[in-house]
Design an enzyme around this catalytic site. Structure first.
Site: not given
Ligand code: ADP
Length: 492
Positions: A198, A272, A306, A403
């Protein structure tokens, strides 16, 4: 702090020395479709609920395309397709044939490099020179590198019988979309696994183009499935009972959620996560190169990195000179149209991220930091943040601890090695660090004592497919890249 007197830095003439005529790249080769479906079982299919969301160009706020939103039922379809492909084909496909597919994907990506780079820049806002010279070539490198491993797995773990894990769920962020997709897919396939990946919701386009390329490459259906959507789609992957491994790159907040969700399920995990990299400049460092390195460490990709060197530690006796040079250099950075080949700083990836960065800048000021931004203009439309330097910040300041994921540098000074090690290690994170000095022995001493997964010496943000990358403490678990990255996709 001891003050340096007689700092004489000749201002750079912006207009004469650095004024370039616009050199915009054409958007046409991106060939972006008005709508993208889910890539499941080798085909592009509509999502069950027929829901779509927009992917926008953060530099212009224009809608680029509509992206399918996958729900639990769609994710289930993708996992079933991956399982079927794994059981019936991929786990039985000899390594040398898997290698052939990976080499083919790498070569096809080379052929379409321009299209991918332009798409990446339009969708994510990063300067075209970066997507062309860094993101796409690094992605290609990853496929070539892991293609080389596919038929040599027994050498990866001498005396053991390495076996693939099964179906891997892979969730990636928006800062390096095509590169992250390659980092995840290449080692998984080389090791004989099938994947459900995804991309991040703001930058799905290059992963979907990769799906088209994979289809063209004739990879057996279901080996790679790409589902798009927001956090809920990611959570559906994480919680699917038939996934054997989760590989996640993103925020520490979501990483912790994932760790909790899969606790006790037996799923393997690599994470990561975030970082707050310390970039340490000693007084014996080559100053001009170090200034360049510090700029690269924090302003590369708008600070959406990151492992960015977001905390600068400068030895006290050169601090005034160094900061003055840093400010002069900021004046020469070109911020604006990411499609212009001369642009150094592109657009912030989304309105939400710009809001986060702005909140941090305001907090930095209210907590007593002294902010510096150049007076350059930014475009009216789109999301922009000027490269920012904070001085006079305390170790406990929010912008030193948390961060930001934006072009914001917090500067502190130090006198001794012991002091800087203590300050640098005073962080929840432990992803990256940089050391700038003339002395090899000092590099080894400092690098050994820094709590960071990666320490660069007299350089920053250098990557190689053969070299493992990852963090300690709250920056993650496991490594990507190199042999370590391959082993993360094998049962031994
Ligand atoms: P940011 O806050 O910088 O957008 P995230 O960690 O929220 O970083 O996003 C990184 C990835 O994780 C994206 O592909 C996002 O859609 C996905 N993501 C966000 N929330 C969840 C969750 N609860 N479980 C799994 N994947 C998630």
């Amino acid at each position: 702090m001891q003050q340096n007197k007689n700092i004489d830095i000749k201002p750079l003439e912006f207009n004469n020395t650095w004024g370039y005529a616009p050199a915009p790249e054409s958007a046409e080769p991106a060939n972006i479709k008005p709508r993208y479906e889910l890539f499941i079982g080798g085909k592009f299919i509509e999502p069950e609920k027929c829901e779509y969301f927009n992917s926008i160009n953060p530099a212009t706020e224009e809608v680029l395309s509509e992206i399918a939103r996958a729900d639990i039922a769609d994710v289930d379809k993708a996992v079933k397709a991956a399982r079927h492909a794994y059981d019936t084909i991929w786990s039985k496909t000899p390594g040398k044939i898997r290698a052939k597919y990976l080499y083919r994907i790498a070569r096809m990506l080379q052929e379409r490099a321009r299209e991918f780079a332009i798409t990446e820049t339009l969708d994510g806002g990063k300067p075209i020179k970066e997507s062309k010279d860094f993101d796409v070539p690094t992605a290609i490198n990853w496929f070539f590198y892991y293609a080389g491993w596919a038929d040599k797995l027994e050498y990866a773990a001498p005396g053991k019988t390495p076996k693939p894990i099964g179906v891997a769920g892979q969730i990636i962020p928006w800062n390096f979309p095509i590169m992250m997709a390659a980092w995840k897919i290449a080692p998984a396939l080389a090791a004989g696994n099938c994947v459900v990946l995804k991309p991040a919701e703001t930058t799905s386009l290059t992963a979907l183009k990769l799906a088209e390329l994979i289809q063209d490459a004739g990879l057996p259906p279901g080996v790679v499935n790409i589902v798009t959507g927001e956090g809920a789609t990611g959570a559906a992957i994480v919680n699917h009972p038939d996934i054997n491994k989760i590989a996640f790159t993103g925020s520490t907040r979501v990483g912790k959620l994932i760790q909790k969700s899969i606790a006790g399920t037996g799923k393997k995990l690599t994470l990561e996560l975030g970082g707050k990299g310390a970039n340490i400049v000693f007084d014996d460092a080559p100053i001009d190169q170090a200034v360049e390195g510090v700029i690269n460490a924090i302003y590369f990709n708008q600070g959406h990195v990151c492992c960015a060197g977001s905390r600068l530690f400068v030895q006290e006796n050169i601090a005034d000179l160094f900061i003055a040079k840093l400010k002069e250099r900021l004046k020469t950075l070109r911020i604006g149209d990411p499609m212009d080949k001369n642009t150094d700083i592109g657009a912030i990836n989304s309105a939400r991220q710009l809001e986060t960065i702005t909140d941090y800048i305001n907090k930095g000021i209210s907590e007593g930091g002294v902010m510096y931004q150049d007076s350059c203009a930014t475009p009216e439309k789109g999301y922009w943040c000027k490269p920012t330097i904070f001085t006079n910040v305390a170790q406990s300041a929010t912008i030193v601890q948390e961060e930001i994921f934006g072009p914001v540098l917090a500067v502190q000074t130090f006198r001794t090695i012991a002091e800087v090690i203590e300050k640098a290690n005073n962080s929840y994170y432990g992803l990256s660090a940089g050391v700038w000095t003339d002395k090899g022995s000092k590099i080894f001493e400092v690098a050994n004592r820094l709590e960071a997964g990666v320490v660069w010496a007299n350089s920053f943000n250098k990557f190689d497919a053969a070299s493992p990358f990852g963090g300690v403490k709250e920056s993650g678990i496991g490594r990507e890249g190199g042999l370590h990255g391959l082993l993360a996709y094998l049962n031994l």
